[in-house]
Design a protein around this motif. Sequence first.
Motif, PDB file in Angstrom:
ATOM      1  N   LEU A  51      11.270  81.426 -70.747  1.00 28.70           N
ATOM      2  CA  LEU A  51      10.438  80.226 -71.401  1.00 28.70           C
ATOM      3  C   LEU A  51      11.346  79.570 -72.286  1.00 28.70           C
ATOM      4  CD1 LEU A  51       6.828  81.412 -71.332  1.00 28.70           C
ATOM      5  CD2 LEU A  51       7.944  79.514 -69.900  1.00 28.70           C
ATOM      6  N   TRP A  52      11.957  80.553 -73.300  1.00 31.61           N
ATOM      7  CA  TRP A  52      12.998  79.890 -74.136  1.00 31.61           C
ATOM      8  C   TRP A  52      14.120  79.287 -73.738  1.00 31.61           C
ATOM      9  CZ3 TRP A  52      17.712  80.365 -75.554  1.00 31.61           C
ATOM     10  CH2 TRP A  52      18.220  79.968 -76.674  1.00 31.61           C
ATOM     11  N   PHE A  53      14.722  79.885 -72.678  1.00 35.88           N
ATOM     12  CA  PHE A  53      15.553  78.949 -72.211  1.00 35.88           C
ATOM     13  C   PHE A  53      15.111  77.787 -71.532  1.00 35.88           C
ATOM     14  CE2 PHE A  53      18.898  78.516 -68.740  1.00 35.88           C
ATOM     15  CZ  PHE A  53      20.116  79.001 -69.362  1.00 35.88           C
ATOM     16  N   GLU A  54      14.340  77.689 -70.688  1.00 30.21           N
ATOM     17  CA  GLU A  54      13.854  76.548 -70.194  1.00 30.21           C
ATOM     18  C   GLU A  54      13.439  75.352 -70.996  1.00 30.21           C
ATOM     19  OE1 GLU A  54      11.098  77.848 -67.079  1.00 30.21           O
ATOM     20  OE2 GLU A  54      12.895  78.492 -65.968  1.00 30.21           O
ATOM     21  N   GLU A  55      12.685  75.969 -72.272  1.00 33.17           N
ATOM     22  CA  GLU A  55      12.224  75.076 -73.250  1.00 33.17           C
ATOM     23  C   GLU A  55      13.392  74.386 -74.077  1.00 33.17           C
ATOM     24  OE1 GLU A  55       9.369  77.360 -75.558  1.00 33.17           O
ATOM     25  OE2 GLU A  55       7.868  77.136 -73.826  1.00 33.17           O
ATOM     26  N   THR A  56      14.329  75.212 -74.400  1.00 36.56           N
ATOM     27  CA  THR A  56      15.806  74.685 -75.071  1.00 36.56           C
ATOM     28  C   THR A  56      16.321  73.722 -74.105  1.00 36.56           C
ATOM     29  OG1 THR A  56      15.686  76.924 -76.159  1.00 36.56           O
ATOM     30  CG2 THR A  56      17.499  75.429 -76.135  1.00 36.56           C
ATOM     31  N   GLN A  57      16.451  73.989 -72.911  1.00 36.60           N
ATOM     32  CA  GLN A  57      17.182  72.909 -72.050  1.00 36.60           C
ATOM     33  C   GLN A  57      16.389  71.615 -71.850  1.00 36.60           C
ATOM     34  OE1 GLN A  57      17.653  74.452 -67.968  1.00 36.60           O
ATOM     35  NE2 GLN A  57      19.385  72.781 -67.614  1.00 36.60           N
ATOM     36  N   ALA A  58      15.041  71.837 -71.786  1.00 33.46           N
ATOM     37  CA  ALA A  58      14.141  70.808 -71.732  1.00 33.46           C
ATOM     38  C   ALA A  58      14.356  69.870 -72.990  1.00 33.46           C
ATOM     39  CB  ALA A  58      12.782  70.968 -71.246  1.00 33.46           C
ATOM     40  N   SER A  98      11.021  94.410 -69.324  1.00 34.98           N
ATOM     41  CA  SER A  98       9.842  94.027 -68.884  1.00 34.98           C
ATOM     42  C   SER A  98       9.363  92.703 -68.316  1.00 34.98           C
ATOM     43  CB  SER A  98       8.693  94.424 -69.735  1.00 34.98           C
ATOM     44  OG  SER A  98       8.599  93.531 -70.803  1.00 34.98           O
ATOM     45  N   GLY A  99       8.534  92.422 -67.462  1.00 30.62           N
ATOM     46  CA  GLY A  99       8.357  90.953 -67.041  1.00 30.62           C
ATOM     47  C   GLY A  99       7.788  90.027 -68.052  1.00 30.62           C
ATOM     48  N   GLU A 100       7.125  90.742 -69.216  1.00 30.13           N
ATOM     49  CA  GLU A 100       6.629  90.133 -70.142  1.00 30.13           C
ATOM     50  C   GLU A 100       8.131  89.739 -71.111  1.00 30.13           C
ATOM     51  OE1 GLU A 100       4.934  91.118 -74.396  1.00 30.13           O
ATOM     52  OE2 GLU A 100       3.589  91.412 -72.714  1.00 30.13           O
ATOM     53  N   VAL A 101       9.053  90.496 -71.189  1.00 29.61           N
ATOM     54  CA  VAL A 101      10.328  90.019 -72.179  1.00 29.61           C
ATOM     55  C   VAL A 101      10.976  89.214 -71.087  1.00 29.61           C
ATOM     56  CG1 VAL A 101      12.447  91.036 -72.930  1.00 29.61           C
ATOM     57  CG2 VAL A 101      10.287  92.129 -73.388  1.00 29.61           C
ATOM     58  N   TRP A 102      11.268  89.448 -69.950  1.00 32.09           N
ATOM     59  CA  TRP A 102      11.846  88.463 -69.048  1.00 32.09           C
ATOM     60  C   TRP A 102      11.260  86.977 -69.228  1.00 32.09           C
ATOM     61  CZ3 TRP A 102      15.963  88.999 -65.541  1.00 32.09           C
ATOM     62  CH2 TRP A 102      16.524  88.007 -64.765  1.00 32.09           C
ATOM     63  N   ASP A 103       9.945  86.884 -69.021  1.00 34.77           N
ATOM     64  CA  ASP A 103       9.366  85.657 -69.291  1.00 34.77           C
ATOM     65  C   ASP A 103       9.487  84.994 -70.327  1.00 34.77           C
ATOM     66  OD1 ASP A 103       8.416  85.917 -66.557  1.00 34.77           O
ATOM     67  OD2 ASP A 103       6.448  86.434 -66.955  1.00 34.77           O
ATOM     68  N   SER A 160      20.240  83.851 -65.804  1.00 33.87           N
ATOM     69  CA  SER A 160      20.143  85.327 -65.220  1.00 33.87           C
ATOM     70  C   SER A 160      20.307  86.142 -66.309  1.00 33.87           C
ATOM     71  CB  SER A 160      20.698  85.315 -63.928  1.00 33.87           C
ATOM     72  OG  SER A 160      20.129  84.566 -62.867  1.00 33.87           O
ATOM     73  N   VAL A 161      21.689  85.894 -66.693  1.00 35.84           N
ATOM     74  CA  VAL A 161      22.239  87.138 -67.602  1.00 35.84           C
ATOM     75  C   VAL A 161      21.463  87.136 -68.881  1.00 35.84           C
ATOM     76  CG1 VAL A 161      24.504  87.282 -66.569  1.00 35.84           C
ATOM     77  CG2 VAL A 161      24.166  85.864 -68.470  1.00 35.84           C
ATOM     78  N   PHE A 162      20.988  85.754 -69.389  1.00 38.33           N
ATOM     79  CA  PHE A 162      20.287  85.602 -70.502  1.00 38.33           C
ATOM     80  C   PHE A 162      18.987  86.450 -70.623  1.00 38.33           C
ATOM     81  CE2 PHE A 162      17.268  83.997 -73.318  1.00 38.33           C
ATOM     82  CZ  PHE A 162      17.709  83.815 -74.428  1.00 38.33           C
ATOM     83  N   CYS A 163      18.245  86.236 -69.431  1.00 39.38           N
ATOM     84  CA  CYS A 163      16.816  86.728 -69.170  1.00 39.38           C
ATOM     85  C   CYS A 163      16.998  88.393 -69.014  1.00 39.38           C
ATOM     86  CB  CYS A 163      16.152  86.254 -68.045  1.00 39.38           C
ATOM     87  SG  CYS A 163      15.736  84.526 -68.084  1.00 39.38           S
ATOM     88  N   ALA A 164      18.229  88.637 -68.445  1.00 40.08           N
ATOM     89  CA  ALA A 164      18.365  90.219 -68.257  1.00 40.08           C
ATOM     90  C   ALA A 164      18.652  90.853 -69.652  1.00 40.08           C
ATOM     91  CB  ALA A 164      19.681  90.231 -67.198  1.00 40.08           C
ATOM     92  N   GLY A 165      19.087  90.227 -70.476  1.00 41.25           N
ATOM     93  CA  GLY A 165      19.705  90.455 -71.902  1.00 41.25           C
ATOM     94  C   GLY A 165      21.101  90.923 -71.919  1.00 41.25           C
TER      95      GLY A 165
END
Length: 146
Positions: A17-24, A8-13, A47-52
């Motif tokens: 966000l986790w990916f981007e915050e961890t990178q930051a 879902s869009g919610e899960v993807w987001d 991309s593959v992380f967000c897709a699960g």
Amino acid sequence: MEHLERPSGEVWDERRLWFEETQARHARAGAAAPSEQACALMIDLQSVFCAGAWAATVMLACAVTEAQGGSKRETLPGVADRDYRWLRALRNRLSHENRNDPELTVEDQWLRRDLWEERARRAVVIAFSALYPAAGERASEAGDKA
């Protein structure tokens, strides 16, 4: 595969966000000079992380880590040796199947998604540790708790 559904869009987001915050968080500690290939692979990794796609995440995270450190290196600045060994061993078990004891099964895809997500998150943290070695051991330990 008829049962494959996009998140879902919610899960993807949430994942994005986790990916981007961890990178930051890692980047704030200071970056080495990321290799061109490592940076390019990070786009696919997100991309593959967000897709699960958890196994693909592990494999790409290992590729990013090795692209950043060079294939001849046994250790990487910023990456704990035990984490690098764990990531390489998991990637190798995924890449080179033991038919008597497969690392990943179809059943895992249905019943052990949370275990594979934990592994994928740890792999992503290790890749960020290779890209941003100043974050060092502190970042690697945070990944163990993810």
